[in-house]
Motif scaffolding. Structure first.
Motif, PDB file in Angstrom:
ATOM      1  N   CYS A 277       3.532   6.873  -3.359  1.00 21.47           N
ATOM      2  CA  CYS A 277       3.502   5.860  -4.415  1.00 21.47           C
ATOM      3  C   CYS A 277       4.665   6.006  -5.387  1.00 21.47           C
ATOM      4  O   CYS A 277       5.157   5.008  -5.925  1.00 21.47           O
TER       5      CYS A 277
ATOM      6  N   PHE B 234       0.920   2.488  -9.815  1.00 20.18           N
ATOM      7  CA  PHE B 234       0.121   1.853  -8.773  1.00 20.18           C
ATOM      8  C   PHE B 234      -1.314   1.708  -9.228  1.00 20.18           C
ATOM      9  O   PHE B 234      -1.776   2.378 -10.158  1.00 20.18           O
ATOM     10  N   ASP B 235      -2.019   0.808  -8.589  1.00 16.41           N
ATOM     11  CA  ASP B 235      -3.437   0.577  -8.856  1.00 16.41           C
ATOM     12  C   ASP B 235      -4.268   1.148  -7.714  1.00 16.41           C
ATOM     13  O   ASP B 235      -3.840   1.140  -6.560  1.00 16.41           O
ATOM     14  N   THR B 236      -5.452   1.625  -8.053  1.00 18.12           N
ATOM     15  CA  THR B 236      -6.344   2.234  -7.060  1.00 18.12           C
ATOM     16  C   THR B 236      -7.676   1.500  -7.049  1.00 18.12           C
ATOM     17  O   THR B 236      -8.248   1.215  -8.112  1.00 18.12           O
TER      18      THR B 236
ATOM     19  N   ARG C  71       0.836  -1.200   0.000  1.00 20.67           N
ATOM     20  CA  ARG C  71       0.000   0.000   0.000  1.00 20.67           C
ATOM     21  C   ARG C  71       0.871   1.250   0.000  1.00 20.67           C
ATOM     22  O   ARG C  71       1.928   1.275   0.639  1.00 20.67           O
TER      23      ARG C  71
ATOM     24  N   GLU D 153     -10.046   5.422  -0.833  1.00 20.82           N
ATOM     25  CA  GLU D 153      -9.254   4.805  -1.887  1.00 20.82           C
ATOM     26  C   GLU D 153      -8.052   4.076  -1.287  1.00 20.82           C
ATOM     27  O   GLU D 153      -7.438   4.562  -0.348  1.00 20.82           O
TER      28      GLU D 153
ATOM     29  N   ALA E 221      -0.785   8.093  -2.378  1.00 19.16           N
ATOM     30  CA  ALA E 221      -0.651   8.773  -3.665  1.00 19.16           C
ATOM     31  C   ALA E 221      -0.385  10.264  -3.524  1.00 19.16           C
ATOM     32  O   ALA E 221       0.105  10.893  -4.461  1.00 19.16           O
TER      33      ALA E 221
ATOM     34  N   ASN F 110      -4.434   2.484  -2.518  1.00 19.02           N
ATOM     35  CA  ASN F 110      -3.471   2.417  -3.609  1.00 19.02           C
ATOM     36  C   ASN F 110      -2.432   1.328  -3.304  1.00 19.02           C
ATOM     37  O   ASN F 110      -1.899   1.245  -2.202  1.00 19.02           O
TER      38      ASN F 110
END
Length: 365
Positions: free
Chosen positions: A320, A329-331, A309, A360, A312, A362
């Motif tokens: 991130c 990165f993915d959210t 984790r 959210e 962001a 990340n």
């Protein structure tokens, strides 16, 4: 992992320091409890005495190792290397002499000091008690130079009433940090005493830096005495700082650690550059640069940062950009039900509503 298993790991792994030694206590190692200290015939001196004659002390040492491991994971929770206790990773990390190794050694030594000292104060060890050796009474300036710093702190301790500054005495039951320091040294430094190479010097230096992070920052606490809270006299004693403060202090030393190289005689170290200030006893030192820990590597013990984790919006190490090493990165959005709009009703009830909170998460790619 039960305490017997912890004791097995402590004793047996000390026999072979190059395998990660005491820090295997924090890994998922399951060993035969019947092997506890059976190999003490290969040990010598004070370490052998601890294994053979002081099981209660060994138990407290194990608690200190665990406390050091927990604090290490807290301090590095947002960094690429997060002080994982996965054995295959930690073993490789500790075989090198990087900043991370320096911190692990220091925080472990500090944890042992802390746990043993606390056990003395609580009366859990027959070998020691709380510290009653510091004595004296009077005003500030009357005490010996050894107590001057503590006396200043005692006189500055906020207290109710109108007692004259400096009216106080040593008393109570202080923390016996000297005993904890000694036992940590016996335990942590014993495997390396016969070796005098640069790696040994660095490890013993970092061990001592960890111990000093506790010993050099003892606090003075006082209690008021007098009629109606007048505080005509204060009784003061010495107490260890919170272990979180010890971890914070060693983390600062980690950030400012000095890279060193062998001296001409090969038995001492010096800073790598002539313009770098020589490290003091409380500073951390290291011999080799750290890997970036961005991707998994069997040779360095890195587990990589994929799936970790990140924040962001942060420009720091937990952000991130840095934590994900530029991979992106993915959210994902999650919803959680939490208590909200809580009210106190007389008497004596608290009622809350349930709110849906969306946030959210990340994670590094």
């Amino acid at each position: 992992m039960d305490m017997k298993t912890v004791l097995v790991a402590v004793c047996l792994l000390l026999v072979s320091p190059i395998t990660g030694h005491w820090w295997a206590v924090g890994s998922h190692v399951v060993m035969d409890p019947t092997l506890v200290c059976k190999k003490t015939r290969r040990l010598r001196g004070r370490l052998a005495d601890i294994c053979k004659k002081e099981p209660a002390l060994l138990k407290e040492i194990s608690k200190g190792v665990a406390q050091g491991s927990k604090e290490c994971q807290y301090q590095f929770r947002n960094r690429r290397w997060n002080c994982t206790n996965v054995r295959r990773s930690l073993k490789k990390v500790l075989m090198r002499d990087t900043r991370e190794t320096a911190f692990v050694n220091a925080i472990t030594a500090a944890g042992v000091v802390y746990a043993v000292t606390r056990a003395c104060t609580m009366g859990d060890l027959v070998e020691c008690s709380c510290d009653k050796n510091v004595k004296g009474r009077g005003r500030l300036g009357v005490l010996s130079p050894d107590h001057a710093h503590a006396a200043t702190a005692a006189a500055a301790t906020p207290a109710s009433g109108a007692a004259a500054p400096g009216d106080w005495e040593w008393g109570g039951c202080g923390d016996n940090v000297n005993f904890g320091y000694r036992k940590s040294k016996d335990f942590m430094d014993a495997p390396y005493r016969r070796n005098s190479d640069i790696k040994t010097q660095v490890r013993r230096h970092n061990n001592d830096a960890g111990r000093l992070a506790v010993k050099n920052h003892m606090r003075t606490e006082c209690k008021c005495h007098g009629l109606s809270g007048s505080c005509t006299l204060r009784t003061c004693w010495r107490k260890m700082p919170p272990f979180r403060d010890v971890g914070n202090r060693l983390k600062e030393r980690f950030d400012g650690a000095a890279k060193v190289t062998p001296d001409n005689d090969g038995h001492r170290f010096q800073t790598e550059g002539p313009t770098i200030k020589p490290p003091g006893r409380a500073d951390l030192v290291y011999l080799e640069d750290s890997p970036d820990f961005c991707r998994p590597s069997r040779s360095t013990g890195s587990l990589g940062t994929a799936g970790r984790r990140c924040n962001a919006t942060s420009p720091g190490v937990e952000g991130c950009d840095l934590l994900c090493c530029g991979r992106g990165f993915d959210t994902r959005r999650v919803a959680e039900r939490v208590n909200c709009q809580c009210r106190f009703r007389w008497c004596c009830e608290v009622t809350c509503s349930t709110c849906l909170v969306r946030r959210e998460i990340n994670t590094c790619r």
